[in-house]
Write an enzyme that holds these catalytic residues in place. Structure first.
Site, PDB file in Angstrom:
ATOM      1  N   GLY A   9      36.922  36.617   3.949  1.00  0.00           N
ATOM      2  CA  GLY A   9      36.015  35.632   3.382  1.00  0.00           C
ATOM      3  C   GLY A   9      35.371  36.139   2.102  1.00  0.00           C
ATOM      4  CG  LEU A  13      38.651  42.404   6.213  1.00  0.00           C
ATOM      5  CD1 LEU A  13      39.648  41.267   6.032  1.00  0.00           C
ATOM      6  CD2 LEU A  13      39.208  43.706   5.647  1.00  0.00           C
ATOM      7  N   GLY A 100      40.287  24.279   2.075  1.00  0.00           N
ATOM      8  CA  GLY A 100      40.230  25.717   2.321  1.00  0.00           C
ATOM      9  C   GLY A 100      40.921  26.128   3.605  1.00  0.00           C
ATOM     10  CG  ASP A 102      37.517  29.001   4.900  1.00  0.00           C
ATOM     11  OD1 ASP A 102      38.089  28.064   4.311  1.00  0.00           O
ATOM     12  OD2 ASP A 102      36.382  29.416   4.573  1.00  0.00           O
TER      13      ASP A 102
END
Length: 250
Positions: A9, A13, A100, A102
Site C-alpha cells: 500500500g 507492506l 484500484g 486493493d
C-alpha cells in the site's frame, strides 16, 4: 512449493504465506521509510520463494524495491490486476484499470463470504464500495482518510497539530476538535453510505472495515466487522480464480 502474498500500500507492506490448503498464514508487516522499507523486513522472508502474488498501489520505485527483493529469492512474481469479472464478482467500472486493485481484492474477499457487503478501506484514502449478494459491485466513494485530513490541515495551518487529540461529540480543545472533526467526517460518510445501501438493496449489508487507519474508527462503528487482512485474503482468492481461468478446458 513456497507461495507468498504481498499487499503493498501507500504506507505499509503486509505479507503472509499462502498455505497448501489455500488459507492465509501468519501476517507480518512493515512501514515505509524514506527510500524503501524498514531494514529488517527482509529477514522475515524465507531464503527461497517459489511464487509471489503481489498487489501494489504504491509508487513505482517502492514496487521495484519489492520486486527486486523477490527476484533475489528466485520468486516467480504474479502482479494482481483488476478484472471486469472474477470469481462471481463483477465491478461497476467501465474501465477496470481505473479501479484500484486493493479495492478489487477486498471486494473479492467480501463476496466470497456471501451476502451483500459495504467494504470500507481506511488507509491514505478512505474508500467505500458496495457489493450486492449476487456479486455485483454497485459502485463506491473515495475520500481523504482522517490521517490525511489531519496532515493536509497541518500543511496549510502549521499550528494545527497533525496528530493527537481525543474524539468528543463537542470538543473543548483544538486537538480534540481536530480528532473529532476528521474521524467524525469519516464516520458520517460511512453511515450515509450504509443508509443509501439499504435504500438500494432493501436490506442492510454487512459492514466490513479494513486498513491501517481503521482502528481509530472502531469505537464509532459498533456493528462493523474488522478485517485487517481483507486484501491479502482477496489475493488468495485472486490467485486461485486466476489459475482456474488459465487452466485448459477438459
Amino acid at each position: 512449493m513456497s507461495t507468498w502474498l504481498f499487499d503493498l500500500g501507500n504506507t505499509r507492506l503486509k505479507f503472509a504465506p499462502l498455505n497448501g490448503d489455500g488459507r492465509v498464514g501468519a501476517v507480518q508487516g512493515t512501514s515505509h521509510v524514506e527510500g524503501g522499507f524498514d531494514p529488517d523486513w527482509l529477514e522475515r522472508l524465507p531464503a527461497r520463494i517459489d511464487t509471489a502474488i503481489v498487489a501494489s498501489v504504491a509508487a513505482p520505485a517502492l514496487r521495484m524495491i519489492l520486486l527486486d527483493a523477490l527476484a533475489a529469492r528466485g520468486a516467480q512474481v504474479q502482479l494482481a490486476q483488476t478484472l471486469p469479472t472474477l470469481d462471481g464478482l463483477t465491478i461497476a467500472y467501465a474501465e477496470p484499470a481505473r479501479f484500484g486493485v486493493d479495492r478489487f481484492l477486498a471486494l473479492l474477499s467480501a463476496h466470497a463470504e456471501g451476502g451483500a457487503a459495504l467494504v470500507v478501506g481506511v488507509g491514505t484514502a478512505l474508500t467505500v464500495d458496495l457489493v450486492d449478494a449476487h456479486g455485483r459491485h454497485r459502485g463506491g466513494r473515495i475520500a481523504p482518510s482522517p490521517t490525511l485530513m489531519r496532515e493536509a490541515l497541518h500543511r496549510r495551518v502549521a499550528q494545527l497539530a497533525p496528530t493527537g487529540g481525543v474524539y468528543a461529540e463537542f470538543a473543548d480543545d483544538t486537538e480534540d476538535a481536530l480528532a473529532s472533526g476528521c474521524e467524525g467526517a469519516a464516520v458520517g460518510l460511512i453511515e450515509r453510505s450504509l443508509r443509501e445501501a439499504v435504500a438500494q438493496l432493501g436490506a442492510r449489508p454487512r459492514l466490513l472495515v479494513h486498513g491501517g487507519g481503521a482502528d481509530a474508527l472502531r469505537a464509532h462503528l459498533p456493528e462493523a466487522h474488522w478485517r485487517a487482512d481483507l486484501v491479502l485474503h482477496g489475493l488468495a482468492r485472486w490467485q486461485r480464480a486466476s489459475a482456474g481461468l488459465a487452466a485448459p478446458e477438459g
